[in-house]
Design a protein around this motif. Sequence first.
Motif, PDB file in Angstrom:
ATOM      1  N   GLY A  88      42.285 -25.415   0.340  1.00 33.17           N
ATOM      2  CA  GLY A  88      41.302 -24.207  -0.847  1.00 33.17           C
ATOM      3  C   GLY A  88      40.116 -24.785  -0.142  1.00 33.17           C
ATOM      4  O   GLY A  88      39.536 -24.171   0.112  1.00 33.17           O
ATOM      5  N   ILE A  89      40.253 -26.201  -0.463  1.00 31.79           N
ATOM      6  CA  ILE A  89      38.781 -26.603  -0.298  1.00 31.79           C
ATOM      7  C   ILE A  89      38.381 -26.508   1.466  1.00 31.79           C
ATOM      8  O   ILE A  89      37.302 -25.768   1.381  1.00 31.79           O
ATOM      9  N   GLU A 108      37.933 -19.358  -5.683  1.00 32.24           N
ATOM     10  CA  GLU A 108      39.059 -18.397  -5.927  1.00 32.24           C
ATOM     11  C   GLU A 108      39.185 -17.470  -5.111  1.00 32.24           C
ATOM     12  O   GLU A 108      40.331 -17.161  -4.284  1.00 32.24           O
ATOM     13  N   GLU A 109      38.146 -16.948  -4.050  1.00 33.35           N
ATOM     14  CA  GLU A 109      38.111 -15.638  -3.084  1.00 33.35           C
ATOM     15  C   GLU A 109      38.234 -16.587  -1.930  1.00 33.35           C
ATOM     16  O   GLU A 109      38.966 -15.495  -1.361  1.00 33.35           O
ATOM     17  N   ALA A 110      37.769 -17.778  -1.867  1.00 31.78           N
ATOM     18  CA  ALA A 110      38.844 -18.572  -0.230  1.00 31.78           C
ATOM     19  C   ALA A 110      40.004 -18.436  -0.429  1.00 31.78           C
ATOM     20  O   ALA A 110      40.719 -18.558   0.731  1.00 31.78           O
ATOM     21  N   VAL A 111      40.726 -19.033  -2.063  1.00 32.09           N
ATOM     22  CA  VAL A 111      42.479 -18.868  -1.568  1.00 32.09           C
ATOM     23  C   VAL A 111      42.552 -17.674  -1.295  1.00 32.09           C
ATOM     24  O   VAL A 111      43.216 -17.561  -0.765  1.00 32.09           O
ATOM     25  N   ARG A 112      41.813 -16.806  -1.669  1.00 29.67           N
ATOM     26  CA  ARG A 112      42.548 -15.223  -1.465  1.00 29.67           C
ATOM     27  C   ARG A 112      42.594 -14.939  -0.343  1.00 29.67           C
ATOM     28  O   ARG A 112      43.909 -14.598   0.778  1.00 29.67           O
ATOM     29  N   PHE A 113      41.497 -15.090   0.795  1.00 32.46           N
ATOM     30  CA  PHE A 113      40.963 -14.519   2.001  1.00 32.46           C
ATOM     31  C   PHE A 113      41.519 -15.617   2.763  1.00 32.46           C
ATOM     32  O   PHE A 113      42.456 -14.884   3.619  1.00 32.46           O
ATOM     33  N   GLU A 114      41.567 -16.666   2.494  1.00 29.75           N
ATOM     34  CA  GLU A 114      42.716 -18.035   3.494  1.00 29.75           C
ATOM     35  C   GLU A 114      44.201 -17.889   3.160  1.00 29.75           C
ATOM     36  O   GLU A 114      44.797 -18.009   3.832  1.00 29.75           O
ATOM     37  N   THR A 151      38.752 -11.649  -8.654  1.00 27.74           N
ATOM     38  CA  THR A 151      39.657 -11.838  -7.576  1.00 27.74           C
ATOM     39  C   THR A 151      41.441 -12.293  -8.778  1.00 27.74           C
ATOM     40  O   THR A 151      41.867 -12.478  -8.317  1.00 27.74           O
ATOM     41  N   SER A 152      41.275 -12.045 -10.444  1.00 27.86           N
ATOM     42  CA  SER A 152      41.949 -11.858 -10.740  1.00 27.86           C
ATOM     43  C   SER A 152      43.283 -11.252 -10.120  1.00 27.86           C
ATOM     44  O   SER A 152      42.921 -10.347 -10.098  1.00 27.86           O
ATOM     45  N   GLY A 153      44.810 -11.747 -10.513  1.00 27.73           N
ATOM     46  CA  GLY A 153      46.133 -11.042  -9.535  1.00 27.73           C
ATOM     47  C   GLY A 153      45.759 -11.516  -7.862  1.00 27.73           C
ATOM     48  O   GLY A 153      47.518 -10.842  -7.704  1.00 27.73           O
ATOM     49  N   HIS A 154      45.611 -12.036  -7.579  1.00 26.98           N
ATOM     50  CA  HIS A 154      45.751 -13.067  -5.885  1.00 26.98           C
ATOM     51  C   HIS A 154      46.618 -13.946  -6.376  1.00 26.98           C
ATOM     52  O   HIS A 154      46.949 -14.353  -7.752  1.00 26.98           O
ATOM     53  N   VAL A 155      48.215 -14.183  -4.720  1.00 30.33           N
ATOM     54  CA  VAL A 155      49.134 -14.456  -5.159  1.00 30.33           C
ATOM     55  C   VAL A 155      49.014 -16.072  -4.512  1.00 30.33           C
ATOM     56  O   VAL A 155      49.709 -16.284  -4.079  1.00 30.33           O
TER      57      VAL A 155
END
Length: 407
Positions: A254-255, A284-290, A343-347
Amino acid sequence: MSATGSSTTDGSGAGVPHLDIDPFSTAFFDDLHPAQQQLREAGPLVYLDKWKIYGVARHAEVHAVLNDPATFCSSRGVGLSDFAKEKPWRPPSIILEADPPAHTRTRAVLSDVLSPTALKQLRGRFAAAAEAKVDELLERKSFDAIADLAEAYPLSIFPDALGLKQEGRENLLPYAGLVFNAFGPPNQLRQDAIERSAPHQAYVAEQCQRENLAPGGFGACIHAHVDSGNITAAEAPLLVRSLLSAGLDTTVYGIGAAVYCLARYPDQFAKLRQDPTLARNAFEEAVRFESPVQTFFRTTTREVEIGGYMIGEGEKVLMFLGAANRDPRRWENADSYDITRRTSGHVGYGSGIHMCVGQLVARLEGETMMAALARKVAGIEITGPVKRRYNNTLRGLDSLPVTFTAA
């Protein structure tokens, strides 16, 4: 990589689109997004001929499967291997590879050990370590953001929080990488990981025992639940083991993803510098995006309908978390990294009862590191070839040479 359009065989539901995509191949890992788009656009449910499995890649279906554990079980394995038909490569996880009511009891123990209150007490220590790490890297100016930051920062704090001894910690990342590779099919990545795994497995098994964990750490707190009768003495080391793999690799990847995003999108890094309170959201957006965790499997416990198709009991369903996180049906401008996005709702950490048990740790470490970067670094420049790390489940980099400019 094309839909064959044939009617289905191998017990698969009638009319489900067939694809010859192999989601565990190097070619797929190297050019992920066009293949993920094809998976989403083929339909709400697809059949992957290579491994004779179903797949869901749209956000709605992935979310639905994750949130129906009675129909889509985990106890038969969250990888391709079906524990009802073959022996697991290691004793199954009593968290990840378990269903209620057994899962409910063990999960409650980890939720207590990793409660928001417990993590709040660590925030100061984690933030100070992030600041010190960034100061050290600014002195060096140029370094590898994976080895020297994304791996070095979590390794400098999480094993201590867990209560691990100093010696042998070099086994932690290979062990976690092995676990996630083992969820894949019997390809070279999985075979190589398991063949090399003996020392890593031995180290982890030993470290998870009560006498080897420092008092006051997460590991000792898990074992304390044996005394109160919540878990057995045999279950405690398995729960510590779950924390070792869930709490470290998710954070490292994640980082790494977040630094990679901020380096590629300087406009977003500028926004973060202007408003450091966006640190949590930038991570959080990086976790969604990548989507560091790309896929997980479930097994059907009964005949079930998905997206208008009926499939039978005992079928493996592969959830494409990364594809769901970029589904334009769910996200506006899904293929852009935007740190102001809701970003809420990303899996990226899953969803439902099996949501990643290490997510609060990952979020705290990710947020404290993003905040330190926002305050101390003016620019992040990629200064060499970026190399990908291949894993059947995880997506991240092996090398990211960067130069930091001080603020």
